[in-house]
Design an enzyme around this catalytic site. Structure first.
Site, mmCIF file in Angstrom:
data_model
loop_
_atom_site.group_PDB
_atom_site.id
_atom_site.type_symbol
_atom_site.label_atom_id
_atom_site.label_comp_id
_atom_site.label_asym_id
_atom_site.label_seq_id
_atom_site.Cartn_x
_atom_site.Cartn_y
_atom_site.Cartn_z
ATOM 1 N N GLN A 78 0.817 -1.210 0.000
ATOM 2 C CA GLN A 78 0.000 0.000 0.000
ATOM 3 C C GLN A 78 0.852 1.262 0.000
ATOM 4 O OE1 GLN A 78 -1.572 0.485 4.434
ATOM 5 N NE2 GLN A 78 -1.658 -1.661 3.786
ATOM 6 N N HIS A 80 0.204 5.757 0.860
ATOM 7 C CA HIS A 80 -0.705 6.772 1.379
ATOM 8 C C HIS A 80 -0.421 8.114 0.703
ATOM 9 C CE1 HIS A 80 -1.578 3.713 4.266
ATOM 10 N NE2 HIS A 80 -0.381 3.788 4.809
ATOM 11 N N GLU A 113 3.181 7.173 8.850
ATOM 12 C CA GLU A 113 3.130 6.266 9.992
ATOM 13 C C GLU A 113 4.527 5.813 10.390
ATOM 14 O OE1 GLU A 113 1.946 2.091 7.813
ATOM 15 O OE2 GLU A 113 0.453 3.694 7.805
ATOM 16 N N HIS A 239 4.792 0.204 0.738
ATOM 17 C CA HIS A 239 5.215 -0.588 1.888
ATOM 18 C C HIS A 239 4.213 -1.683 2.201
ATOM 19 C CE1 HIS A 239 2.586 2.543 3.609
ATOM 20 N NE2 HIS A 239 2.278 1.655 4.548
ATOM 21 N N ARG A 258 -3.995 0.589 -2.583
ATOM 22 C CA ARG A 258 -3.394 -0.733 -2.497
ATOM 23 C C ARG A 258 -2.710 -1.127 -3.803
ATOM 24 N NH1 ARG A 258 -7.986 -0.556 0.502
ATOM 25 N NH2 ARG A 258 -7.706 -1.128 2.702
#
Length: 372
Positions: A78, A80, A113, A239, A258
């Site tokens: 995925q 972001h 993240e 990642h 994804r």
């Protein structure tokens, strides 16, 4: 004000049946236990001991979401979006039902993240490997038509452009015969300097046979974290977590594009529009002894790991959380009252708390808004 918060594990299929139970010192539930959320996200707000859920306290205003994550099988590959990309995409999809599986943007926020390993070994894929290195690895594969086609795609131009085009080809549906051909070659591939990466991808192929994401994984850096080590995953970085137990903190967002290893919707064009295909290593941040303050270049969140032995007072910028992951620990705030915190639970400190007094022996993670 200090509040004890807990939550029930989420039962995603990739979750471990033993890791969270082992951390908390309880019997396994018998099903997969993937994540425990400590936050006010509307998808699963934390439970406040004796007083409802955390979103009722915060009004849903926390800029971060803290989690325990336990993976037995690989998560989806995925990426972001940046905040600007999220705002544009969310506005573009305003007419779609929030539950529409084809929806890419659930909100207008970015989702950087950080993952910190708790288990002795935490495996992940992060970022794309330089093409020359991947070609050296592919030299150990049999010269089948699929492998030859992959080499040709990777060699067609500068690294970033070739990788973007290759990922698009692999996920397009037109490359399925080549994908299966390449996966078949995994068992005979033998490149000593890539032995760990090949072992990991073979394991992924066992879980996701014939999935194009298996070949995308071959293009990515294989990362192994030891306890206390961490990686920061910025916007645009491809990642996937493979296995292990960790503490994860992220911006309060649910935006995921994804790129394989999932039965869920994959929007190839949108993925390619936001993924950063410039190859490079994802730095591993080391554990720093008694106090580790992780390098997080965003203002949404900050995280510290504390190896506690006795007493320690830590200054915080609230709203903050203290998550206990080992030992016997109690936390006190401005009123001096001590709150025991079991392993696998956390204490939420409201914004008026400026320091937390930690007592006991164990491992504690302090989450708070960032200072960048």
């Amino acid at each position: 004000m200090l509040l004890t918060i807990t939550n029930e594990p989420r039962d995603y299929a990739w979750g471990s049946t033993t890791l969270l139970a082992g951390l908390e010192g309880r019997s396994p539930s018998g099903g997969p236990e993937a994540e425990v959320w400590f936050g006010d996200h509307p998808g699963d707000p934390a439970e406040v001991q004796g007083a409802g859920t955390l979103d009722a306290v915060t009004g849903g205003s926390l800029p971060y979401l803290l989690k325990l994550l336990a993976a037995a099988d690989p998560l989806s590959i995925q990426v972001h979006p940046t905040r600007a990309q999220a705002r544009e995409g969310f506005a573009r999809e305003a007419g779609l039902d929030p539950a529409d599986p084809a929806r890419n943007y659930r909100d207008d926020n970015h989702k950087p993240e950080l993952i910190v390993a708790l288990s002795d070994r935490f495996e992940a894929l992060g970022g794309l490997r330089p093409v020359a290195d991947t070609l050296r690895m592919l030299a150990s594969f049999p010269d089948t038509s699929g492998v030859v086609a992959l080499r040709e795609h990777l060699g067609a131009g500068a690294d970033a452009e070739a990788l973007r085009a290759t990922i698009g080809w692999l996920l397009s549906g037109d490359a399925q015969a080549a994908v299966e051909d390449i996966i078949d070659g995994l068992d005979s591939a033998d490149a000593e300097s890539f032995a760990e990466a090949l072992r990991a991808v073979r394991g992924i192929a066992t879980r996701y046979p014939a999935d194009p994401g298996v070949v995308v994984a071959l293009l990515m850096n294989h990362i192994v974290l030891r306890p206390g080590e961490a990686i920061f995953l910025r916007a645009g970085l491809l990642h996937a977590y493979i296995s292990g137990l960790g503490v994860e903190i992220m911006a309060a967002s649910d935006n995921v594009l994804r790129g394989g290893l999932t039965p869920k919707h994959i929007d190839v064009d949108e993925l390619l529009s936001i993924v950063d295909t410039e190859p490079g290593v994802v730095p591993v941040q080391p554990a720093g002894g008694e106090v580790t303050e992780y390098d997080i270049p965003v203002a949404d969140f900050a995280l510290r790991r504390i190896e506690l032995s006795g007493e320690r007072t830590v200054e915080v910028t609230g709203p903050a959380m203290a998550l206990v992951t080992a030992g016997e620990v109690a936390v006190a705030g401005s009123d001096g009252a001590t709150v025991p915190v079991r392993v696998g639970a956390a204490v939420f400190a409201s914004a008026d708390e400026t320091a937390l007094a930690l007592h006991g022996s164990g491992e504690v993670f302090i989450a708070e808004p960032g200072r960048s």
